[in-house]
Design an enzyme around this catalytic site. Structure first.
Site, mmCIF file in Angstrom:
data_model
loop_
_atom_site.group_PDB
_atom_site.id
_atom_site.type_symbol
_atom_site.label_atom_id
_atom_site.label_comp_id
_atom_site.label_asym_id
_atom_site.label_seq_id
_atom_site.Cartn_x
_atom_site.Cartn_y
_atom_site.Cartn_z
ATOM 1 N N PRO A 66 0.791 -1.241 0.000
ATOM 2 C CG PRO A 66 -0.918 -1.588 1.563
ATOM 3 C CD PRO A 66 0.382 -2.160 1.077
ATOM 4 C CE LYS A 175 1.431 6.037 -9.608
ATOM 5 N NZ LYS A 175 0.336 5.437 -10.286
ATOM 6 C CE LYS A 250 0.463 5.639 -1.800
ATOM 7 N NZ LYS A 250 0.586 4.284 -2.271
HETATM 8 P P1 NAD Z 1 -4.296 -3.085 -2.021
HETATM 9 O O1 NAD Z 1 -4.527 -2.442 -0.711
HETATM 10 O O2 NAD Z 1 -5.447 -3.663 -2.778
HETATM 11 O O3 NAD Z 1 -3.182 -4.263 -1.883
HETATM 12 C C1 NAD Z 1 -2.071 -4.202 -1.044
HETATM 13 C C2 NAD Z 1 -1.836 -5.608 -0.489
HETATM 14 O O4 NAD Z 1 -0.643 -5.604 0.289
HETATM 15 C C3 NAD Z 1 -2.974 -6.072 0.442
HETATM 16 O O5 NAD Z 1 -3.493 -7.301 -0.049
HETATM 17 C C4 NAD Z 1 -2.292 -6.226 1.790
HETATM 18 O O6 NAD Z 1 -2.827 -7.280 2.573
HETATM 19 C C5 NAD Z 1 -0.858 -6.504 1.375
HETATM 20 N N1 NAD Z 1 0.122 -6.232 2.431
HETATM 21 C C6 NAD Z 1 0.245 -5.151 3.225
HETATM 22 N N2 NAD Z 1 1.295 -5.295 4.056
HETATM 23 C C7 NAD Z 1 1.836 -6.509 3.797
HETATM 24 C C8 NAD Z 1 2.926 -7.243 4.330
HETATM 25 N N3 NAD Z 1 3.670 -6.775 5.336
HETATM 26 N N4 NAD Z 1 3.196 -8.462 3.807
HETATM 27 C C9 NAD Z 1 2.449 -8.970 2.807
HETATM 28 N N5 NAD Z 1 1.397 -8.325 2.258
HETATM 29 C C10 NAD Z 1 1.099 -7.108 2.757
HETATM 30 O O7 NAD Z 1 -3.547 -1.984 -2.911
HETATM 31 P P2 NAD Z 1 -3.441 -1.944 -4.525
HETATM 32 O O8 NAD Z 1 -4.610 -1.219 -5.056
HETATM 33 O O9 NAD Z 1 -3.089 -3.297 -5.017
HETATM 34 O O10 NAD Z 1 -2.177 -0.959 -4.682
HETATM 35 C C11 NAD Z 1 -0.844 -1.384 -4.406
HETATM 36 C C12 NAD Z 1 0.102 -0.229 -4.744
HETATM 37 O O11 NAD Z 1 -0.068 0.127 -6.121
HETATM 38 C C13 NAD Z 1 -0.172 1.065 -3.930
HETATM 39 O O12 NAD Z 1 1.042 1.639 -3.594
HETATM 40 C C14 NAD Z 1 -0.976 1.927 -4.890
HETATM 41 O O13 NAD Z 1 -0.807 3.316 -4.637
HETATM 42 C C15 NAD Z 1 -0.368 1.526 -6.230
HETATM 43 N N6 NAD Z 1 -1.267 1.688 -7.396
HETATM 44 C C16 NAD Z 1 -2.572 1.292 -7.323
HETATM 45 C C17 NAD Z 1 -3.386 1.467 -8.439
HETATM 46 C C18 NAD Z 1 -4.846 1.045 -8.390
HETATM 47 O O14 NAD Z 1 -5.594 1.387 -9.327
HETATM 48 N N7 NAD Z 1 -5.290 0.291 -7.398
HETATM 49 C C19 NAD Z 1 -2.864 2.018 -9.620
HETATM 50 C C20 NAD Z 1 -1.529 2.368 -9.669
HETATM 51 C C21 NAD Z 1 -0.724 2.198 -8.539
#
Ligand code: NAD
Length: 300
Positions: A66, A175, A250
């Protein structure tokens, strides 16, 4: 066949890991949420019981977490005594973090990795959940030339465009600049459409006019924020699924933090950030970021 460990199987990481499985890699996965691990296990991945188990024998490790603190805890260890990835991986393992975090934290992890003789790149993505599923993400990579070449060989199985932004941390900076621009563009697009509607214009006609004029931009072209104008945009599906407003907030916050470090002027980014803070405080943080259109329409 190469073995890849994938840590963080959320909205983005889950489908990215599935694409690596489809490309024929051995994929070892870990997430704090057992349900997320199960989905990947049924797609053919090895379900690891811990980060240490996931990185065993892995040549490459990808993290998709995250925010900055999660990345620092996972790579460097947390204050509860958990060992960091850097102390758990095999010699010569290659590390890729695709989370969106602040450039300073990315540089800190890269330096700690280098001290242990490990290559690390920051490789945040653009393209959202749809791009993660389709394998068409854009990766923006920070690290040495050699590390970039190594990263390309893995990232090409999850994305279409892979850019080398520069040294460690520069991928995150690229980014952040992109999303600052996107937040501003989306706010402006909502504002112009709302102004037209308030003055009797049909939003479809107005969108077509601006698409062929100098107001043309990505939001208008592919992601129109006004419901009913574009069938495929989140706006026409109650702003779900999509890129959540809380993630836009964020990213705009990361832009403002970076601007304060470099003493750059960001009046537009600042305004966009405040618009999103207000919009989210009104209970819209899980909606797609184009739902900002509703802020302009509220009270009508
Ligand atoms: P999300 O919250 O759906 O997934 C994050 C995952 O990380 C969760 O499943 C959580 O359980 C896991 N996690 C957290 N701490 C952990 C640990 N210590 N060990 C193992 N797993 C752990 O978030 P997302 O939407 O998949 O986004 C991930 C990243 O990508 C973020 O930084 C976000 O800003 C970026 N991003 C997201 C999008 C989007 O459209 N969702 C687009 C571009 C970039």
């Amino acid at each position: 066949m190469n073995t890849i460990a994938f840590i963080g199987l959320g909205n983005m990481g889950g489908p990215m890991a599935e694409n690596l499985l489809s490309a024929g890699f051995n994929v070892r996965v870990f997430d704090l949420m057992p349900e997320a691990v199960k989905v990947l296990e049924s797609a053919g991945a090895y379900a690891a019981s811990s980060i240490a188990d996931a990185v065993k024998d892995a040549e490459s490790i990808i993290t998709m977490l995250p925010a900055s603190q999660h990345v620092k805890d996972v790579y460097l260890g947390d204050n509860k005594g958990s060992k960091g990835l850097l102390d758990l991986v095999e010699d010569g393992a290659f590390l890729i973090d695709s989370s969106t975090i602040d450039p300073h934290s990315a540089k800190m992890v890269a330096e700690s990795a280098a001290q242990k003789g490990l290559d690390f790149v920051d490789a945040p993505v653009s393209g959202g959940v749809a791009g993660a599923k389709a394998g068409t993400l854009t990766f923006i990579v920070g690290g040495s030339e050699a590390a970039f070449s190594k990263a390309e060989n893995v990232l090409k199985h999850m994305g279409k465009n892979i850019f080398h932004a520069g040294k460690a941390g520069d991928g995150q900076m690229g980014k952040i600049c992109n999303n600052l621009m996107l937040g501003i563009l989306m706010s402006g697009t909502c504002e112009a459409l709302n102004l037209g509607i308030d003055n009797g214009l049909d939003p479809k006609v107005l969108s077509n006019i601006m698409l062929q004029s100098s107001g043309r931009n990505w939001a208008l072209e592919l992601y129109n924020p006004c419901p009913g104008v574009m069938e495929t945009s989140p706006a026409s599906n109650d702003y779900r699924p999509g890129f959540m407003s809380k993630l836009m907030l964020k990213d705009l916050g990361l832009g403002l933090d970076a601007a304060s470090m470099s003493q750059s002027s960001v009046p537009m980014g600042s305004l966009a950030r405040n618009l999103y803070a207000f919009h989210n405080a009104n209970g819209n943080e899980e909606l797609d970021f184009s739902s900002l259109f509703e802020f302009y329409q509220s009270g009508k």
